[in-house]
Design a protein around this motif. Structure first.
Motif, PDB file in Angstrom:
ATOM      1  N   ALA A 140       0.891  -1.336  -0.155  1.00 20.23           N
ATOM      2  CA  ALA A 140       0.155   0.009   0.032  1.00 20.23           C
ATOM      3  C   ALA A 140       1.039   1.251   0.097  1.00 20.23           C
ATOM      4  N   LYS A 141       1.830   1.420   0.628  1.00 22.30           N
ATOM      5  CA  LYS A 141       3.060   2.326   0.672  1.00 22.30           C
ATOM      6  C   LYS A 141       3.531   2.570  -0.609  1.00 22.30           C
ATOM      7  N   ARG A 142       3.962   1.455  -1.107  1.00 21.40           N
ATOM      8  CA  ARG A 142       4.587   1.670  -2.464  1.00 21.40           C
ATOM      9  C   ARG A 142       3.598   2.143  -3.380  1.00 21.40           C
ATOM     10  N   LEU A 143       2.411   1.555  -3.177  1.00 21.63           N
ATOM     11  CA  LEU A 143       1.336   2.098  -4.288  1.00 21.63           C
ATOM     12  C   LEU A 143       1.164   3.569  -4.177  1.00 21.63           C
ATOM     13  N   ASP A 144       0.774   4.042  -3.050  1.00 21.33           N
ATOM     14  CA  ASP A 144       0.956   5.666  -2.669  1.00 21.33           C
ATOM     15  C   ASP A 144       2.116   6.234  -3.340  1.00 21.33           C
ATOM     16  N   LEU A 145       3.325   5.753  -3.224  1.00 18.26           N
ATOM     17  CA  LEU A 145       4.552   6.270  -3.678  1.00 18.26           C
ATOM     18  C   LEU A 145       4.329   6.456  -5.086  1.00 18.26           C
ATOM     19  N   TYR A 146       4.214   5.369  -5.828  1.00 15.97           N
ATOM     20  CA  TYR A 146       3.924   5.449  -7.181  1.00 15.97           C
ATOM     21  C   TYR A 146       2.728   6.202  -7.996  1.00 15.97           C
ATOM     22  N   LYS A 147       1.769   6.393  -7.228  1.00 17.63           N
ATOM     23  CA  LYS A 147       0.723   7.240  -7.497  1.00 17.63           C
ATOM     24  C   LYS A 147       0.909   8.567  -7.333  1.00 17.63           C
ATOM     25  N   SER A 148       1.670   9.096  -6.183  1.00 19.56           N
ATOM     26  CA  SER A 148       2.002  10.353  -5.906  1.00 19.56           C
ATOM     27  C   SER A 148       3.100  10.781  -6.725  1.00 19.56           C
TER      28      SER A 148
END
Length: 609
Positions: A590-598
């Protein structure tokens, strides 16, 4: 268009976030590797560390003889406005360093933590971020200095180990090589230039720096190198004048050293015409400008990589399950959804969509008929046993026409044997259903994250199957008992109409115990039992399917649903207790997903302004 500082600053920010989340390795190209970085390469004592300090404008790196840089140092420079300078280490993220002597000590201590107080090296990087108004946004990687021989205390493989470590960085297509060479050595022998030529033969990624110009032999200069005649590169050579040992001893600060460096070039008869393209400040700006160009060129491929990774992370998150709401309603909904998913797979096994259900038919088609064939009816209806049963049934008064009580006893005794196969069929189907429950739970992907819920569903399903089995057993036994309770009269009436072969005409009781008479009785009972057997072969499967299989399809978890609906939020939460390793994995994804989206959103918003 976005400013150079905002674009490169964004890349720095994304790289740091990648580092914090550990997203800089694994299969394929990571986002970290897709973003350009600058690797500082040079031989030992080439002035590599001094160049870094000049670019940063701070004295912060460990010093000494021999191999000083024993771990890669990933140095991220962040330009800030109107604030004091400070530094942060990834391994000590909660601590802010404002004393750069403390930064130097922390680098040395963190190096020793991995390598020990030896001269060995490690490829585990140290991550350092420096925030200052005196820097440009830039990511630099300081690598151990290349060497030609191992010194005392080092392994013989140290030369190859260092080169392999350096190559692992500079071979990446998005790595910009900053090759450091000392001016007081022949450029043809430069370790940095030699390696850069091997991994970047076109020179497209290589920037060359010439250090120690101020300590060249008297009467010599480096103009042939700096002007590209001795060794031509796509990008211009940059000359650097580092602090002298005397300056270091006097603790001359880096800002003063920068000014002194600029004065050296401006006043130099040899290099004065190149002064505007020399020095550490010019080098930092040159690298920043090039980084901007590279980043803009890479934006489409970076966005494509980000989108691909977002899709992969979403798929992985869907596979292991999304986070659950904390309120009771969301928890109850999740539990019911998990139960429905399990129930759907269980039904697929029964209906043929998945393997296993056909084994139930095997019980009826093979196991039950085989068990019925093995019943000891021949022994029970043997001539001796028929004589014995009929005699006991007649008692003191012989039967007049036909031994009806004897018939009934023989039939009841025969039918008693059918109870075993009937119950065995019930148990066999029960075992198959239990196995299908186990399989269905294992195949329900949504349930894998909830071991407690798996156990609860398994217990509830097995309890239901026990109830269904008990009802099925009672039903099949009733079928057998019903055959005993009321015999089919028409069958025996037909028998009376058939003349008995070899009958003795002297009277009805004259042949009461003759062999032919007993054989006739045994044959009649056998025929009747065979008729009942054929009937039970059909009715036992019907009862088992109705009581066990259909009930399992209809109401396997009905009681469980009722129980769950009465539970409080805290109890529901315990049912959804997950494997800690799975929770950690989901949080990481989830953190990596947020990072990539951001990162995607920020690159979109900055790159095309």
């Amino acid at each position: 268009m976005a400013t150079m500082e905002s674009l490169i600053g964004l890349v720095n920010k994304i790289q740091r976030a990648c580092t914090v989340l550990g997203d800089h390795g694994g299969e394929g190209m990571s986002l970290w590797e897709a973003l350009p970085t600058v690797a500082v390469v040079g031989g030992q004592s080439s002035g590599k560390s001094s160049v870094l300090e000049s670019v940063v404008g701070r004295d912060f790196l460990p010093r000494g003889s021999g191999i000083v840089t024993r771990r890669p140092l990933v140095l991220q420079l962040h330009k800030i406005e109107g604030q004091s300078e400070y530094a942060e280490f990834l391994h000590a993220s909660k601590k802010r360093f404002t004393d750069f002597e403390a930064v130097r000590k922390e680098i040395a201590d963190e190096t020793d933590r991995i390598t020990g107080k030896t001269k060995q090296i490690s490829n585990v990087p140290i991550h350092l971020s420096i925030y200052s108004p005196n820097v440009v946004n830039l990511t630099l990687i300081d690598l151990p200095g290349l060497t030609k021989v191992a010194i005392e205390g080092q392994q013989e493989s140290i030369v190859e180990d260092i080169e392999m470590m350096v190559r692992s960085y500079v071979e990446k297509p998005n790595c910009i090589i900053l090759a450091i060479s000392p001016a007081n050595q022949d450029i043809a022998t430069s370790d940095a230039i030699k390696l850069a030529r091997e991994v970047d033969p076109t020179g497209e990624r290589t920037f060359a720096v010439l250090t120690k110009l101020d300590i060249m032999d008297k009467g010599t200069n480096a103009l042939d190198v700096l002007e590209g005649r001795a060794y031509k590169l796509q990008h211009p050579w940059v000359g650097i004048v580092n602090r002298s040992q005397a300056d270091i001893n006097k603790q001359v600060n880096m800002m003063s050293a920068r000014q002194k460096e600029q004065e050296y070039f401006e006043s130099s008869p040899e290099y004065g015409h190149l002064a505007h393209k020399m020095g550490s400040e010019y080098l930092a700006k040159l690298l920043s400008q090039h980084l901007e160009v590279v980043i803009r060129q890479r934006i489409p491929s970076i966005i494509a990589l980000i989108n691909k990774t977002i899709d992969e992370l979403n798929a992985e998150l869907d596979c292991i399950g999304r986070p659950i709401g904390v309120d009771g309603g969301a928890q109850l909904y999740t539990i019911l959804e998990m139960c429905r998913a399990f129930d759907r797979i269980f039904r697929e096994h029964l209906d043929g969509g998945r393997p296993g259900g056909s084994r139930i038919y095997g019980v009826f088609d093979h196991q039950l008929p085989a068990a019925l064939k093995k019943l000891p009816l021949d022994r029970h209806l043997s001539q001796n046993n028929v004589r014995k049963v009929i005699s006991e049934a007649d008692g003191y008064q012989p039967h007049l026409i036909a031994p009806e009580q004897g018939y009934r006893r023989l039939i009841d005794g025969s039918l008693g044997y059918f109870k075993g196969p009937a119950e065995a069929s019930v148990d066999a189907v029960h075992f198959i259903l239990k196995e299908l429950v186990r399989k269905s739970i294992a195949e329900t992907e949504e349930l894998k994250r909830f071991p407690s819920l798996q156990s609860d569903i398994a217990a509830a399903a097995n309890d239901a199957l026990e109830r269904f089995r008990d009802e099925s057993r009672r039903t099949v036994l009733r079928l057998v008992e019903m055959e005993s309770s009321y015999l089919t009269v028409e069958f025996f009436r037909k028998l009376q109409m058939e003349p008995e072969k070899n009958a003795n005409p002297t009277g009805p009781n004259a042949d009461r115990y003759t062999d032919n008479h007993l054989k006739r009785i045994g044959s009649n009972v056998t025929a009747y039992i065979n008729m009942i057997c054929d009937s039970l072969k059909n009715t036992i499967p019907k009862a088992v399917v109705y009581c066990q299989v259909l009930e399992a399809k209809r109401s396997l978890l009905n009681r469980f649903y009722a129980q769950v609906g009465r539970k409080e939020k805290e109890q529901l939460g315990k049912m959804l207790d997950e494997d800690p390793s799975l929770m950690a994995k989901r949080e990481s994804i989830a953190k990596r997903l947020d990072l990539y989206k951001s990162a995607r959103d920020e690159i979109d918003s900055v790159a095309w302004k």
